[in-house]
Write a protein that holds these residues in place. Structure first.
Motif, PDB file in Angstrom:
ATOM      1  N   GLN A 200       0.422  -1.446   0.206  1.00  0.00           N
ATOM      2  CA  GLN A 200       0.066  -0.510  -0.018  1.00  0.00           C
ATOM      3  C   GLN A 200       0.918   1.293   0.372  1.00  0.00           C
ATOM      4  OE1 GLN A 200      -2.575  -0.262   2.833  1.00  0.00           O
ATOM      5  NE2 GLN A 200      -3.620  -1.943   2.401  1.00  0.00           N
ATOM      6  N   GLU A 201       1.957   1.034   0.551  1.00  0.00           N
ATOM      7  CA  GLU A 201       2.625   2.154   1.076  1.00  0.00           C
ATOM      8  C   GLU A 201       3.896   2.940  -0.544  1.00  0.00           C
ATOM      9  OE1 GLU A 201       3.854   2.860   5.292  1.00  0.00           O
ATOM     10  OE2 GLU A 201       5.454   1.111   3.684  1.00  0.00           O
ATOM     11  N   ARG A 202       3.903   1.742  -1.507  1.00  0.00           N
ATOM     12  CA  ARG A 202       4.508   1.468  -2.767  1.00  0.00           C
ATOM     13  C   ARG A 202       3.297   2.743  -3.364  1.00  0.00           C
ATOM     14  NH1 ARG A 202       8.688  -0.676  -4.419  1.00  0.00           N
ATOM     15  NH2 ARG A 202       7.958  -1.272  -6.367  1.00  0.00           N
ATOM     16  N   ILE A 203       2.113   2.103  -3.446  1.00  0.00           N
ATOM     17  CA  ILE A 203       1.149   2.519  -4.227  1.00  0.00           C
ATOM     18  C   ILE A 203       1.038   4.387  -4.167  1.00  0.00           C
ATOM     19  CG2 ILE A 203      -1.427   2.149  -4.411  1.00  0.00           C
ATOM     20  CD1 ILE A 203      -1.049  -0.711  -5.106  1.00  0.00           C
ATOM     21  N   ILE A 204       0.881   4.276  -2.948  1.00  0.00           N
ATOM     22  CA  ILE A 204       0.712   5.653  -2.224  1.00  0.00           C
ATOM     23  C   ILE A 204       1.555   6.737  -2.464  1.00  0.00           C
ATOM     24  CG2 ILE A 204       0.018   7.711  -0.769  1.00  0.00           C
ATOM     25  CD1 ILE A 204      -2.217   5.728  -1.537  1.00  0.00           C
ATOM     26  N   GLY A 205       2.602   6.171  -2.200  1.00  0.00           N
ATOM     27  CA  GLY A 205       4.216   6.955  -1.955  1.00  0.00           C
ATOM     28  C   GLY A 205       4.057   7.584  -0.415  1.00  0.00           C
ATOM     29  N   ARG A 206       3.669   7.007  -0.342  1.00  0.00           N
ATOM     30  CA  ARG A 206       4.400   7.384   1.632  1.00  0.00           C
ATOM     31  C   ARG A 206       4.184   5.973   2.627  1.00  0.00           C
ATOM     32  NH1 ARG A 206       4.116  12.906   2.886  1.00  0.00           N
ATOM     33  NH2 ARG A 206       3.623  14.128   0.933  1.00  0.00           N
ATOM     34  N   SER A 207       4.262   6.390   3.964  1.00  0.00           N
ATOM     35  CA  SER A 207       4.634   5.581   5.193  1.00  0.00           C
ATOM     36  C   SER A 207       3.269   5.647   5.633  1.00  0.00           C
ATOM     37  CB  SER A 207       5.572   6.398   6.427  1.00  0.00           C
ATOM     38  OG  SER A 207       5.368   5.160   7.716  1.00  0.00           O
ATOM     39  N   LYS A 208       2.639   5.016   5.866  1.00  0.00           N
ATOM     40  CA  LYS A 208       0.856   4.882   6.404  1.00  0.00           C
ATOM     41  C   LYS A 208       0.719   5.385   7.488  1.00  0.00           C
ATOM     42  CE  LYS A 208      -3.329   1.889   6.169  1.00  0.00           C
ATOM     43  NZ  LYS A 208      -4.141   1.249   5.969  1.00  0.00           N
ATOM     44  N   ALA A 218      12.595   4.427  -3.494  1.00  0.00           N
ATOM     45  CA  ALA A 218      11.514   4.369  -2.961  1.00  0.00           C
ATOM     46  C   ALA A 218      10.690   3.905  -3.466  1.00  0.00           C
ATOM     47  CB  ALA A 218      12.116   3.356  -1.693  1.00  0.00           C
ATOM     48  N   LYS A 219      11.219   5.342  -3.754  1.00  0.00           N
ATOM     49  CA  LYS A 219       8.791   5.493  -3.968  1.00  0.00           C
ATOM     50  C   LYS A 219       8.707   5.538  -5.463  1.00  0.00           C
ATOM     51  CE  LYS A 219       7.856  10.403  -4.485  1.00  0.00           C
ATOM     52  NZ  LYS A 219       8.127  10.756  -3.855  1.00  0.00           N
ATOM     53  N   PRO A 220       8.310   4.206  -5.874  1.00  0.00           N
ATOM     54  CA  PRO A 220       8.343   4.486  -7.938  1.00  0.00           C
ATOM     55  C   PRO A 220       7.216   5.059  -8.413  1.00  0.00           C
ATOM     56  CG  PRO A 220       6.528   2.522  -6.664  1.00  0.00           C
ATOM     57  CD  PRO A 220       6.865   3.460  -5.548  1.00  0.00           C
ATOM     58  N   SER A 221       7.667   5.308  -9.787  1.00  0.00           N
ATOM     59  CA  SER A 221       7.298   6.717 -10.544  1.00  0.00           C
ATOM     60  C   SER A 221       6.292   6.497 -10.762  1.00  0.00           C
ATOM     61  CB  SER A 221       7.851   6.513 -12.310  1.00  0.00           C
ATOM     62  OG  SER A 221       7.824   5.396 -12.320  1.00  0.00           O
ATOM     63  N   TRP A 222       5.299   5.368 -10.725  1.00  0.00           N
ATOM     64  CA  TRP A 222       4.073   4.545 -10.833  1.00  0.00           C
ATOM     65  C   TRP A 222       3.099   5.028  -9.579  1.00  0.00           C
ATOM     66  CZ3 TRP A 222       2.984   1.268  -7.436  1.00  0.00           C
ATOM     67  CH2 TRP A 222       3.989   0.331  -7.353  1.00  0.00           C
ATOM     68  N   SER A 223       3.529   5.419  -8.348  1.00  0.00           N
ATOM     69  CA  SER A 223       2.647   5.943  -6.853  1.00  0.00           C
ATOM     70  C   SER A 223       2.166   7.321  -7.511  1.00  0.00           C
ATOM     71  CB  SER A 223       4.174   5.744  -5.902  1.00  0.00           C
ATOM     72  OG  SER A 223       4.917   7.455  -6.037  1.00  0.00           O
TER      73      SER A 223
END
Length: 330
Positions: A200-208, A218-223
């Motif tokens: 979930q964190e990779r999808i949002i781009g933030r720590s939950k 660590a943050k995907p370009s598709w986040s």
């Protein structure tokens, strides 16, 4: 606020605990248009009258009009960047345009204030409009969305909120106004909750838990975070979000009402293109594998003074006759 800028509507009011969003279409006929125009002069007074009952309740209302409705109600001149909602994407991953001529964004710290003001405003409109969407939103724990992440972290504040959301000299007849884009998203919570927190964190781009943005490595370009971040001339371009969760657990409905204010629709539309089409195309927002947009409309929010003055402004009869009745995605 810059000097000589007409007072905006309550675009940058404090975030509240409750909200009601109403999207309505304008009925056919000059009499319905006349009713809506006259009602424009009453909005501020109704907000004051209801708000006085709970002075610390932070009650406010923002009223906006879509492109076709502006022409039918008020004619020219018209806001420079007002146009029908632009759709993005295709298939199940699509930002859809849906009917909407008038938007009411009512917010307060208590739902009873929102409810009473909504009732009074709709009574004034009578049969001149038909409500096509009404959402009662609530603040979820510590500013979190239904999917569990903090929402609106990057909102501009203070002078920046005005700079990014309020029209200025670039369209001086409409200075003090703003543009607002709304969408209703429904979430597949069963599928979302089957993911690990790390996924979930990779999808949002933030720590939950902490709401801290993930390291760039660590943050995907598709986040979601990556695709909704816009930079122009070395500066991040901001919009003001006042999203609210809504839902009916008994019916399995869990959603987010997205509402974004900006000085021009361009940055919000670029964010939608990035999300639904991808940056580059195909590199889309993976949150859309779990969230589906079911509505979409764009509105112009006139300044507070202009909203009241619009009660006395009638369009040229020939221009009205040329306008189509009703609107789709306006």
């Amino acid at each position: 606020m810059p000097e000589n800028l007409p007072a905006p509507q309550a675009v940058d009011s404090p975030i509240t605990g409750s909200a009601i969003f109403i999207v309505a279409t304008l009925g056919a006929g000059n009499e319905h248009a006349a009713t809506v125009r006259a009602w424009c002069a009453d909005v501020a007074g109704l907000v004051r009258a209801v708000g006085k009952r709970v002075p610390d309740g932070n009650l406010s209302c923002i009223c906006g009009f879509a492109s076709d409705a502006w022409d039918r109600l008020f004619g020219g001149p018209r806001p420079a960047s007002l146009h029908p909602f632009r759709e993005f994407g295709e298939g199940h991953r699509r930002a859809v345009a849906t009917p909407g001529d008038v938007l009411l964004h009512i917010r307060a710290d208590r739902m009873d204030l929102c409810f009473e003001l909504a009732a009074q405003l709709m009574h004034g409109l009578g049969g001149a409009v038909s409500v096509v969407d009404e959402v009662h939103g609530f603040r979820y724990f510590d500013m979190r969305s239904i999917i569990g992440f903090v929402d609106g972290t990057e909102n501009p504040a203070g002078d920046d909120a005005v700079r990014f959301t309020i029209v200025g000299d670039e369209d001086s007849p409409f200075a003090g106004g703003s543009y607002v884009l709304v969408q209703k998203y429904l979430h597949d919570m069963a599928a979302w909750n089957d993911l690990t927190v790390e996924a979930q964190e990779r999808i949002i781009g933030r720590s939950k838990l902490s709401d801290i943005e993930l390291d760039e490595a660590a943050k995907p370009s598709w986040s979601h975070s990556a695709l909704t971040t816009l930079v122009e001339d070395g500066e991040e371009v901001k919009i003001l979000r006042d999203n609210m969760p809504f839902g009916q657990p008994g019916k399995g409905e869990f959603g987010t009402f997205f509402i974004g204010y900006a000085r021009t629709p361009a940055p919000i539309e670029q964010m939608l293109e990035n999300m639904f089409v991808g940056r580059p195309p195909g590199n889309y927002d993976k949150l859309l594998d779990f969230s589906r947009a079911v509505t979409g409309s764009l509105f112009f929010v006139p300044s507070a003074d202009m909203l009241e003055a619009l009660a006395g402004r009638e369009p040229d009869a020939r221009a009205v006759a040329a306008q189509p009745v009703g609107s789709m995605g306006s």
